[in-house]
Design a protein around this motif. Sequence first.
Motif: not given
Lengths: 44, 276
Positions: B31, B33, B35-36, B53, B58, B73
């Motif tokens: 969990n 960063d 995962k951005r 991800f 997404s 995105y």
Amino acid sequence: MRNKIRGIMFILGGIFIGLGVYRGEVERVLMKAINICLECVGIG
Amino acid sequence: MGRIKRKLVQIMASIGTNGYFKGFYNGSIYNGDLKRICVPGLNCYSCPGALGFCPIGSLQLIISDVKYKFSFYVVGFLTLIGVLLGRFVCGWLCPFGLIEELLYKIPSPKLKVSKKFQKLKYLKYFILVIFVILMPMFWVNDMGIGFPTFCKYICPVGTLEGGIPLVILNKSLRSIVGFIFAWKVALLIIVIILSIIIFRPFCRFICPLGAIYSLFNPISVYRLDIDSSKCTECGNCAKKCKLDIEVYKNPNSLECIRCGECIDNCSNNAIKQDIL
């Protein structure tokens, strides 16, 4: 012609990424991705 | 040599995308960063090892969200990767593609997909439009929120990488599995069996991410070219191609995952990789 299409798509891709970041999409995905997605793994 | 190099890249990409080994040990997911960041291949973000991800997961998440409906995105990311690499991602970077290829190595009778069944390749576009785009957008609850229908009802990657490890490692999750989990496991078993006898059936017929990248194959920066002065149209490339592509006629077919078997087997050295 192919190079023109590539160039346009490249620029479009960059703009879209910027727009997505600006809109907060990345943070929204982060909020989902750091928790177990029960639907994604077929549990929930 | 080409085959070994590709296998190494596939292994490194799979480890790189799923490098949170601690998650497999304690049944949790990463969990942090990282995962951005969107990964290029199909890789469930609920896999205990997943560091980034999944683009398809997404995409559905944002499409099903009341606030957004369109994911700039992810579409931007897929466009950039698609223009650069096309289905090179499928052949070199996707962890599930690697798993299917390893399964195909298991000794067994192998099935060649007949011309009639090759038309099933259009199924992945249907799945992309219906399960990844339209259903999350329009099949919504009372609050106007949809859900990831491809992930929930079809994706075997999520079951293999996320569902099964998490259920094994978490007692609390074991108590809530139901019909959907059983359905997904059944689908996964079918894909595994098919992958042993047919080369990459999920990539050919089901994968919506492959469907997206395929659209970029004719224009991507990474491409194959046929040297017409050397090509004798012997058809050896078509015979060796595990995806039944007549490479000498269509080197940038939507189905080509850039595995390079045709290049390695062309006796006239007529097939070249072209980057720009």
